[in-house]
Design a protein around this motif. Sequence first.
Motif, PDB file in Angstrom:
ATOM      1  N   THR A   1      -5.684   5.288  -1.597  1.00 59.03           N
ATOM      2  CA  THR A   1      -5.417   3.945  -1.084  1.00 59.03           C
ATOM      3  C   THR A   1      -4.861   4.001   0.335  1.00 59.03           C
TER       4      THR A   1
ATOM      5  N   THR B   1       0.826  -1.207   0.000  1.00 56.03           N
ATOM      6  CA  THR B   1       0.000   0.000   0.000  1.00 56.03           C
ATOM      7  C   THR B   1       0.860   1.256   0.000  1.00 56.03           C
TER       8      THR B   1
ATOM      9  N   ALA C   1      -8.397   0.012  -2.068  1.00 54.87           N
ATOM     10  CA  ALA C   1      -7.951  -0.353  -0.721  1.00 54.87           C
ATOM     11  C   ALA C   1      -9.039  -1.090   0.043  1.00 54.87           C
TER      12      ALA C   1
ATOM     13  N   GLY D   1      -8.607   4.963  -5.831  1.00 54.15           N
ATOM     14  CA  GLY D   1      -7.629   4.472  -4.875  1.00 54.15           C
ATOM     15  C   GLY D   1      -8.279   3.995  -3.583  1.00 54.15           C
TER      16      GLY D   1
END
Length: 424
Positions: free
Chosen positions: A261, A144, A321, A317
């Motif tokens: 994210t 990440t 996630a 993003g």
Amino acid sequence: MRLFAIRDYRHLFSAQVIALFGTGLTTVALGLLAYDLAGPRAGMVLGTALTIKMVMYVVIAPLAAAYVDRLPRRTLLVLLDVVRGAVVLALPLVTEVWHIYVLIGLLQAGSAAFTPTFQAVIPDIVTDESDYTRALSASQVASTMESLLSPVLAAVALTFMSFNWLFLGTSAGFLVSALLVLATRIPEARPSTHTKAWDKAAAGIRTFFRTPRLRGVMALNLVVAAAGSIVVVNTVNHVRDELGGSRSDVAWMLAASGTGTLLAALVLPRVLDRITARTVMMTGAGVLVGGTTAAVTLIAAGLTTWTGTAIIWTVIGIGMALIITPTGKVLRASVGRDAIPEAFAAQFSLSHLAWLITYPVAGWLGTSAGFTLAWSVLAALAGAGAIGALLLWPRHDGRGAMTRPVTPARHASGKDRSTLSKAA
């Protein structure tokens, strides 16, 4: 943290982080190199290069997972780093598009073999069950962070230097990664319970197809790939040609998606303590369908702006996630401890199979027919994946994927260790 007090894990994790950032910087630089060589057709070139990457991941990763217990793992990891470093070093020298395809094939073949080998080493170095779980989570956090920081670092670097220097820095990073692996004591692999290599390679994939929640994960992989392909493949042409931006602007726009994210990843651990993984991941699917639909609407109406693009890229993003971060927890809850490497290797291949479908759409269709049609197809694929996940993953199965413990291998009987957790 007690986990990082383990010297060998610390070295191996550092090697992974450096290699991840190297790959991230290479992705940014590759997009710029493709634009220099192909101009408006850069999306097609990048889409082809990334399709080659996915083919390597889908084909090689399961084979690497199958044979990893039969090879000297430290030597293999070092060799893969050296090969990747040499390939990246050659990228600035290319003068033809086909050179990119050959070198990317070699580079990604090395990466496809590195990941399952790394995952197979972790349980032999981190023997405590709780630490092992943290090690898998740390690996996800590293991925990440790379998605956020690599474009930012690239943007800063491109303010002072040519993007060719990014390749040089990446090559040096792979060399450092190799040295860290050399300094790691990696024990010999334990023999697999599967006598045939193909049985081991196929075991994780069979588990996905017979487990409802994992079938849902496969559908969600398509949602992530459909939305992510817009960002990864089309950002360079969208920023340079549609918005009239610079090389640094391309990197900053990629960083917008990475920021989304990271923000979601920072909040999710506490959220997942109270809400099921299924709920979080389905929400992520809805966010990505909304993000891709918004992208299509703006490009079709000719209303695309810097602010609008940055917002949509950030939303994408966040949605990625919401799906990717809980996936490891769902996998760990679905199989016995001895089968965890096989499950992760299967997810590695199956997730990249989804990207193998969407990369050509973004690259080839986007170049030949325009972003409106390509993004419409990708939005439709995201919607289909979201609907498929809702149908394949029963609602009552969500809580089980969150709370069911994984039996530690050292306390379980041989039968228990090889038995998969039953899914609803």
